[in-house]
Design an enzyme around this catalytic site. Structure first.
Site, PDB file in Angstrom:
ATOM      1  N   SER A  47       0.952  -1.290   0.101  1.00 51.22           N
ATOM      2  CA  SER A  47       0.223   0.002   0.291  1.00 51.22           C
ATOM      3  C   SER A  47       0.597   1.394  -0.078  1.00 51.22           C
ATOM      4  O   SER A  47       1.931   1.505   0.542  1.00 51.22           O
ATOM      5  CB  SER A  47      -0.681   0.023   1.091  1.00 51.22           C
ATOM      6  OG  SER A  47      -1.393   0.950   0.968  1.00 51.22           O
ATOM      7  N   GLU A  48       0.678   2.134  -0.941  1.00 51.28           N
ATOM      8  CA  GLU A  48       1.342   3.059  -1.021  1.00 51.28           C
ATOM      9  C   GLU A  48       2.009   3.999  -0.044  1.00 51.28           C
ATOM     10  O   GLU A  48       2.682   5.035  -0.091  1.00 51.28           O
ATOM     11  CB  GLU A  48       0.605   4.477  -2.077  1.00 51.28           C
ATOM     12  CG  GLU A  48      -0.778   4.840  -1.711  1.00 51.28           C
ATOM     13  CD  GLU A  48      -0.951   5.863  -2.695  1.00 51.28           C
ATOM     14  OE1 GLU A  48      -0.731   4.462  -4.302  1.00 51.28           O
ATOM     15  OE2 GLU A  48      -1.910   6.542  -3.026  1.00 51.28           O
ATOM     16  N   ASN A  49       0.707   3.906   0.992  1.00 49.51           N
ATOM     17  CA  ASN A  49       1.028   5.329   2.565  1.00 49.51           C
ATOM     18  C   ASN A  49       1.914   3.718   2.706  1.00 49.51           C
ATOM     19  O   ASN A  49       1.920   4.700   4.412  1.00 49.51           O
ATOM     20  CB  ASN A  49      -0.121   4.736   3.006  1.00 49.51           C
ATOM     21  CG  ASN A  49      -0.983   3.930   3.400  1.00 49.51           C
ATOM     22  OD1 ASN A  49      -1.021   3.296   2.435  1.00 49.51           O
ATOM     23  ND2 ASN A  49      -1.374   3.553   4.488  1.00 49.51           N
TER      24      ASN A  49
END
Lengths: 224, 223
Positions: A47-49
């Protein structure tokens, strides 16, 4: 002829994720793919976060505002999963370390151009998020979308009408009617839902289609 | 003695000037320094340029600063979210400027400032409207666009634990932009869940070394 449900599109896309892959799932329809990865495959979701190796939130755990995926949904970390900063997260994305990104789209062109970040509605602020980074950096870009827009117009285009996210990046498209590959010679139909023929699919698609040599029927389980 | 602790939120945000570029940590509501943003509203600086992944949600924090007309421009990747009605309204009325930056480009431009390099070439956004007007260069046969650093005057950071030297650890996905932003401002201010004694943070697990940090505030220490 019965079009696939959204769950069935997700199921079909999940079958192409090989064991041991690092995968990023876009917001919306692609997120549903995680639930359909065959049980004998170990797939790590990114997940990009800043989370790698996560699964769905456990019913036994309370909500945690600091335990979210890119779609701001609650998740849980699997044993072996880890957290990292945004810079490292996009080193993974841009640096080509992810095997697959599954993304939603408004339009895909016959050369693999992707339009998935803005419809140019001036009333609504545009948002790009990590879409452009993923489109350029991930190993294989695959799109999940409805074959046609709500007004019936094709989403598979000769040229995208909406602003591009990236040019020439999409490798495969899963729709509610078919699985199509983007090839140097244009769009190739790999699978169609039972009861549909190429002429009917062509009528719902802008660029010229041709049938793959390995063509087969698009068969999915009943998931409702 | 090196002691970066401050005793009040007012002291934490003291000296932030009108027109300052403020890097603000967080992704969605995770890792947003809400108390520092509330203090910045109280402090009064105007014409701010905010650099943040999102453009605020609900009526507090960044949204309260925007609602009070204190933000001239926002640089972010994803302003429109479920609760972003304050930003949406200002955008529609043309009372706030938006520079939309792809998320990884945003973090890397901030990193460039922190690392002291003059920018970088990236393949991201090539051929799209977000690359308009940017210098391009073909590297290894692939087109790239030149991206320039984003230097903050101030960084507002949220951490789970800090010590008086400013060493920081974060919690879960609240880490996000905070460590990179901490490196890229002239003044880095931290809101920490708690402040621990020197030596209590595992040196192998410190994410932000204190050299990047100027001020540390914790509600649990406030006098």
């Amino acid at each position: 002829m019965k079009p696939l449900s959204r769950k069935q599109i997700a199921w079909r896309a999940a079958q192409d994720i090989v064991d041991g892959s690092y995968v990023n799932l876009g917001i919306g329809l692609p997120t549903a793919v995680a639930a359909f990865i065959p049980a004998d495959r170990e797939v790590l979701f990114h997940s990009e976060n800043g989370v790698l190796g996560f699964g769905p939130k456990l019913a036994s755990e309370p909500d945690d505002p600091e335990m979210i995926n890119a779609g701001k949904e609650q998740i849980s970390l699997l044993p072996g999963g880890c957290f990292f900063t945004h810079t490292d997260s996009f080193v993974m994305i841009r640096g080509g370390h992810l095997d697959v990104a599954l993304l939603g789209a408004f339009e895909v062109s016959e050369t693999g151009d992707l339009a998935n970040w803005t419809t140019d509605n001036l009333e609504v602020p545009p948002g790009v998020g990590g879409a452009m980074d993923l489109a350029v950096g991930a190993g294989s870009i695959r799109v999940l979308m409805e074959h046609n827009a709500r007004d019936g117009s094709p989403r598979l285009k000769k040229f995208c009408r909406y602003p591009l996210t990236a040019a020439g990046v999409v490798k495969r498209v899963y729709t509610n009617l078919a699985v199509l590959d983007v090839t140097p010679d244009g769009l190739e139909v790999c699978e169609m839902v039972p009861g549909m023929n190429l002429k009917e699919l062509q009528a719902l698609t802008e660029p010229v289609l041709r049938l793959s040599e390995d063509y087969k029927e698009l068969r999915v389980p009943d998931l409702e | 003695m090196l002691d970066k602790r401050v005793n009040s939120l007012a002291e934490a945000v003291a000296g932030i000037a009108d027109g300052a570029t403020v890097l603000c940590g967080g992704f969605g509501s995770a890792g947003v320094p809400d108390d520092l943003l509330a203090a910045l509203l109280e402090q009064g600086a105007r014409e701010l340029v905010i650099v943040s992944n999102n453009a605020g949600s609900g009526k507090t924090g960044l949204a309260a600063l925007i609602a009070a007309g204190r933000v001239r421009k926002i640089m972010c990747s994803f302003p429109k979210t479920g609760g972003s009605f304050v930003f949406d309204e200002h955008y529609k009325n043309g009372t706030i400027e938006l520079e939309l930056v792809p998320q990884g480009t945003l973090s890397e431009r901030i990193r460039a400032a922190g690392a002291g390099v003059g920018g970088f070439y990236s393949p991201v956004s090539v051929g799209t409207r977000l690359a308009r007007g940017k210098e391009t260069k073909v590297i290894n046969g692939r087109e790239h666009v030149l991206e320039l650093p984003i230097q903050g005057d101030v960084a507002l950071i949220k951490a789970e634990s800090a010590d008086r030297w400013g060493n920081l650890v974060y919690r879960k996905s609240a880490r996000n932009f905070n460590p990179v932003m901490a490196t890229a401002a002239h003044l880095t201010v931290v809101e920490a869940g708690r402040i621990v004694a020197l030596g209590e943070l595992d040196p192998e697990a410190i994410v932000t070394p204190g050299i990047f940090v100027d001020r540390v505030f914790s509600m649990t220490e406030a006098r």
